[in-house]
Design a protein around this motif. Structure first.
Motif, PDB file in Angstrom:
ATOM      1  N   ARG A   1       3.607   0.277   9.231  1.00 44.24           N
ATOM      2  CA  ARG A   1       4.597  -0.445  10.030  1.00 44.24           C
ATOM      3  C   ARG A   1       4.930  -1.821   9.458  1.00 44.24           C
ATOM      4  N   HIS A   2       3.963  -2.454   8.799  1.00 49.50           N
ATOM      5  CA  HIS A   2       4.221  -3.817   8.345  1.00 49.50           C
ATOM      6  C   HIS A   2       3.315  -4.183   7.182  1.00 49.50           C
TER       7      HIS A   2
ATOM      8  N   ARG B   1      12.261  -2.523  11.813  1.00 47.75           N
ATOM      9  CA  ARG B   1      11.522  -1.599  10.955  1.00 47.75           C
ATOM     10  C   ARG B   1      11.784  -0.145  11.286  1.00 47.75           C
TER      11      ARG B   1
ATOM     12  N   ARG C   1       7.494  -9.126   4.385  1.00 51.96           N
ATOM     13  CA  ARG C   1       8.894  -9.315   4.779  1.00 51.96           C
ATOM     14  C   ARG C   1       9.519 -10.342   3.844  1.00 51.96           C
TER      15      ARG C   1
ATOM     16  N   ALA D   1       8.668 -12.152  12.956  1.00 55.67           N
ATOM     17  CA  ALA D   1       7.701 -11.117  13.332  1.00 55.67           C
ATOM     18  C   ALA D   1       8.141 -10.333  14.560  1.00 55.67           C
TER      19      ALA D   1
ATOM     20  N   HIS E   1      11.023  -7.948  13.728  1.00 52.87           N
ATOM     21  CA  HIS E   1      10.536  -6.860  12.877  1.00 52.87           C
ATOM     22  C   HIS E   1      10.147  -5.637  13.701  1.00 52.87           C
TER      23      HIS E   1
ATOM     24  N   HIS F   1       2.878  -2.809  16.551  1.00 50.38           N
ATOM     25  CA  HIS F   1       3.869  -2.807  15.486  1.00 50.38           C
ATOM     26  C   HIS F   1       3.274  -3.081  14.111  1.00 50.38           C
ATOM     27  N   HIS F   2       1.999  -3.481  14.056  1.00 52.17           N
ATOM     28  CA  HIS F   2       1.384  -3.830  12.785  1.00 52.17           C
ATOM     29  C   HIS F   2       0.217  -2.903  12.440  1.00 52.17           C
TER      30      HIS F   2
ATOM     31  N   ASP G   1       7.707  -2.036   1.393  1.00 48.73           N
ATOM     32  CA  ASP G   1       6.566  -2.940   1.301  1.00 48.73           C
ATOM     33  C   ASP G   1       6.881  -4.120   0.394  1.00 48.73           C
TER      34      ASP G   1
ATOM     35  N   ILE H   1       0.533 -10.318   9.392  1.00 48.98           N
ATOM     36  CA  ILE H   1       0.128  -9.164  10.191  1.00 48.98           C
ATOM     37  C   ILE H   1      -0.829  -9.605  11.293  1.00 48.98           C
TER      38      ILE H   1
ATOM     39  N   ARG I   1      12.242  -1.840   6.181  1.00 50.44           N
ATOM     40  CA  ARG I   1      11.418  -2.618   7.099  1.00 50.44           C
ATOM     41  C   ARG I   1      10.968  -3.960   6.533  1.00 50.44           C
ATOM     42  N   HIS I   2      11.203  -4.214   5.233  1.00 41.61           N
ATOM     43  CA  HIS I   2      10.757  -5.485   4.648  1.00 41.61           C
ATOM     44  C   HIS I   2      11.894  -6.498   4.520  1.00 41.61           C
TER      45      HIS I   2
END
Length: 492
Positions: free
Chosen positions: A357-358, A429, A361, A422, A425, A245-246, A224, A239, A416-417
């Protein structure tokens, strides 16, 4: 802007068809909004230093475990700080036991290194997936069979196994102990120690109170971006609600099932299966069908997925957990009553870790971008190779630049960050890609600590040689890269 050959919409539609779960917005909260106001002033105090090391890895998830092992194998003294009581993150505590694709569309395993080693050390009964001889096979019947078992996409059999999370916890732990890594469980990194624009360590909280760990290099594997964000690095947080994915969820497993009976029902009774899904949505409102696990008598659920909530907001995270526990009960009761193979099902385990998930980044020196997808270009600072989202694209070259903050020293980011757009990602991720970037960041951190240089000044040729020595798959390149100094300096 879409890349020629496939649109963002098409990619998401294909993904959503495979990820058989509804997505829904936040709606009504269980608890009223918080009523806090004003501030409390914390007095200055001396904080004891718990430990000093060469490399500190913050977070023991997939990227953190790989980073710690890779750094230790360079000869560096390594500490990994983990808030839970186990390693593996979402691949264990999050019960994301379906490990996504590690092969390209011809069946060649391109995510190797730590990924291959850790899975290879699991006992045979802890891993379920197609035999190596089937990877890349395009036979329609085999693809149909393995698609239901999360290992075939676009009509091609891939290496995307399911695993026993408890075995993965133990194996990951023992690998780090063997390598000499110091593991610190039940400890939460609170704030980075920053001096002159460089991260020097972190302050963390545990049952012992507030303490510090100092390091020559810190690897942020919180996924994160907790460390780099609090240290002042730039990042993106775009996001999109409604994007699979988000979204967030808490996974869960049901025991006492017969998945072969269920899979036969799905495969042979299409109309009945469609009617079943309609009934589920009418009965429960939001609905998901199960995935296979490593055992026939355990079913895996990874949703329903919830959007409009932030994994950086403690109230939103609490809301997701409450709803997910309720979903587990309602799904168990519905499947026990209506689903073939589920008449004796029971609630086995809800994941102790939230499925995120997100969030953030990194804004890095460079990044993985969608414009790369059709090119197939081997980047000169490649530190790993990812499978692409579709057979229409070649594999993706992952650059070291994506792990290096644009304007913060002493730190690398993995997981994942990392720095990417986008769209990229969506696959960067995933757990294998987190192993990939974690191993690269750990190796680079070890080299930086050993050489007394900053991560952005690591010799790329040495890093690539080190990674290849750890069995990482890299593509051949005609150019060597010495180091990063804002831009790449290439040596012919």
């Amino acid at each position: 802007m879409d890349v020629p050959g496939v649109s963002v919409k098409e990619v998401r539609q294909n993904e959503n068809r495979f990820l058989s779960s509804d997505i829904f917005e936040s709606g009504q909260y269980v608890f009223p909004r918080r009523n806090g106001e004003g501030v409390l002033r914390e007095e200055a105090r001396d904080i004891p230093v718990y430990h000093r090391c060469d490399v500190l890895v913050v977070g023991g998830g997939p990227s953190g475990t790989a980073a710690a092992l890779a750094a230790a194998r360079t000869g560096a003294e390594v500490v990994v700080l983990e808030r839970y009581n186990h390693l593996g993150g979402l691949s264990t505590g999050g019960v994301v036991i379906w490990i996504d694709r590690m092969t390209d569309w011809e069946g060649r395993q391109v995510i190797r290194g730590f990924a291959e080693e850790v899975l290879g050390r699991l006992p045979p009964e802890a891993v379920a997936g197609p035999d190596r001889s089937l990877w890349g096979v395009q036979d329609a019947e085999l693809a149909k069979y393995w698609r239901l078992r999360t290992s075939a996409f676009h009509g091609i059999v891939t290496w995307a196994p399911t695993i026993d999370p408890e075995r993965l916890k133990l194996t990951s732990q023992e690998m780090l102990i063997e390598a000499g890594v110091r593991i610190v469980f039940h400890s939460w990194a609170a704030t980075p120690v920053v001096e002159d624009g460089a991260v020097k360590g972190v302050v963390f909280e545990s049952k012992e109170g507030r303490q510090g760990i100092m390091a020559k290099v810190v690897v942020d594997c919180t996924c994160d971006g907790d460390v780099f964000a609090r240290a002042g690095a730039d990042f993106e947080a775009d996001i999109e609600e409604g994007d699979v994915h988000h979204s967030m969820n808490t996974g869960f497993m049901l025991g006492g099932v017969d998945m072969e009976t269920w899979l036969n029902f799905r495969a042979t009774q299409e109309q009945a299966f469609a009617d079943f899904n309609t009934l589920g949505r009418e009965t429960l409102g939001f609905f998901q069908t199960p995935y296979v696990s490593w055992r026939n008598d355990i079913a895996l659920f990874l949703g329903p997925r919830q959007s409009g909530l932030s994994a950086l907001n403690v109230d939103d995270m609490t809301e997701v957990e409450i709803r997910s526990h309720r979903f587990m009960q309602s799904h168990c009761e519905f499947f026990r009553k209506n689903a073939p193979g589920f008449k004796d099902a029971y609630m086995l385990l809800s994941a102790p870790q939230l499925g995120v998930r997100h969030t953030r980044r990194l804004a890095g020196v460079g990044r993985v971008e969608r414009s790369q997808w059709p090119e197939g270009k081997v980047l000169p600072d490649e530190i790993g190779v990812s499978p692409s989202v579709s057979p229409k694209f070649p594999v993706i070259s992952v650059p070291y630049r994506a792990l290096v903050p644009a304007r913060l020293n002493g730190l690398l980011a993995a997981g994942r960050h990392i720095s990417c757009d986008a769209n990229s990602h969506g696959f960067m991720r995933e757990i294998p890609q987190c192993w990939l970037t974690g191993q690269a960041a750990g190796a680079a951190a070890g080299i930086a600590a050993n050489r007394g240089v900053t991560p952005r000044d690591v010799n790329i040729a040495e890093l690539q040689t080190t990674l290849q020595g750890q069995n990482v798959f890299l593509q051949r390149t005609d150019r060597r890269v010495e180091r990063l100094t804002g831009e790449l300096e290439e040596i012919s």
